[in-house]
Design an enzyme around this catalytic site. Sequence first.
Site, short mmCIF file in Angstrom:
data_model
loop_
_atom_site.label_atom_id
_atom_site.label_comp_id
_atom_site.label_asym_id
_atom_site.label_seq_id
_atom_site.Cartn_x
_atom_site.Cartn_y
_atom_site.Cartn_z
CG ASN A 1 -1.94 1.23 1.26
OD1 ASN A 1 -2.04 2.06 0.30
ND2 ASN A 1 -2.45 1.68 2.28
CE LYS B 1 -0.15 3.08 5.21
NZ LYS B 1 -0.19 3.02 6.02
CG HIS C 1 -5.81 1.99 5.77
ND1 HIS C 1 -5.26 2.86 5.74
CD2 HIS C 1 -4.67 0.79 5.18
CE1 HIS C 1 -3.96 2.09 6.40
NE2 HIS C 1 -3.68 1.77 5.78
CD GLU D 1 -2.85 5.31 6.58
OE1 GLU D 1 -3.48 5.42 5.39
OE2 GLU D 1 -1.51 4.68 7.07
CD GLU E 1 -3.34 -2.79 7.46
OE1 GLU E 1 -2.47 -2.68 6.50
OE2 GLU E 1 -3.84 -1.23 6.93
N GLY F 1 2.96 2.53 10.93
CA GLY F 1 4.05 3.29 10.46
C GLY F 1 3.94 4.23 11.69
CB SER G 1 5.53 -1.17 12.32
OG SER G 1 5.19 -0.30 12.09
O1 LIG Z 1 -1.32 0.56 7.22
C1 LIG Z 1 -0.26 -0.31 6.41
C2 LIG Z 1 -0.32 -0.77 5.36
O2 LIG Z 1 -1.78 -0.72 4.60
C3 LIG Z 1 0.51 -0.33 6.82
O3 LIG Z 1 1.25 0.67 6.79
P1 LIG Z 1 3.15 0.38 7.41
O4 LIG Z 1 3.56 -0.23 7.00
O5 LIG Z 1 3.74 1.62 7.07
O6 LIG Z 1 3.08 0.59 9.14
#
Ligand SMILES: O=C(CO)COP(=O)(O)O
Length: 254
Positions: free
Chosen positions: A10, A12, A96, A98, A166, A172, A212
């Site tokens: 992803n 983002k 997701h 976010e 997740e 992150g 992560s």
């Molecule tokens: O949100 C994520 C994948 O969709 C995970 O993000 P990170 O791997 O940067 O922690």
Amino acid sequence: MVRKFFVGGNWKCNGTAEEVKKIVTVLNEAEVPSEDVVEVVVSPPFVFLPVVKGLLRPDFQVAAQNCWVRKGGAFTGEISAEMLVNLGIPWVILGHSERRSLLNESSEFVGDKVAYALSLGLKVIACVGETLQQRESGSTMAVVAAQTKAIAAKVSYWDNVVLAYEPVWAIGTGKVATPAQAQEVHLELRKWLHDNVGAEVAVSTRIIYGGSVNGANCKELAGQPDVDGFLVGGASLKPEFIDIIKSATVKSQL
Ligand SMILES: O=C(CO)COP(=O)(O)O
């Protein structure tokens, strides 16, 4: 193995046209296990989808990071599922954290999106996960079960769904779930599917972990029996994404 290992990247809201091409070049030149062993899907921002799809090696696929909840029309700024189908984009990430937290997407809204995308033939990576506060108050399973229930209420065909666990506190932050923490929730989610959807769906649905994941921690996580792959954020923009793809061999050797 009934469940083929799945590695999603992803990206983002990252990247320039030049950077995106560089990432694709690295992916295209990498030696990775065959398509029989691992399914790889990368998810660039919408604007880069056509260029990535055009340049990417044929054994890797692309995913959008979101789509509109129903048929397109007068919805300024949205991208419809029909458009993804039209461009030959096979996958979409929905729900997701976010988007749930920053854009107030409710579980019901996510469920509607998943159902609509599936109805058009798209494959869906549906995300669930608890916040740190929810974990600390002991409600992890209640939260992810409720999020999954909102999807299951509207979906009857699970072949084209990958469930991504997740934990929000791991996204992150560099704070990866321990293999035991991930396994515990994945197993509970599989039990939930067994009890609420069906035994066959529980056995065949891939439950992938995100938060992560990196080149150093992926192997141990991949070794967990109910971890069927990863949804990778930050590390999917770096060459170590190749190492994460290669962790699929841990599974095939079990
Ligand atoms: O949100 C994520 C994948 O969709 C995970 O993000 P990170 O791997 O940067 O922690």
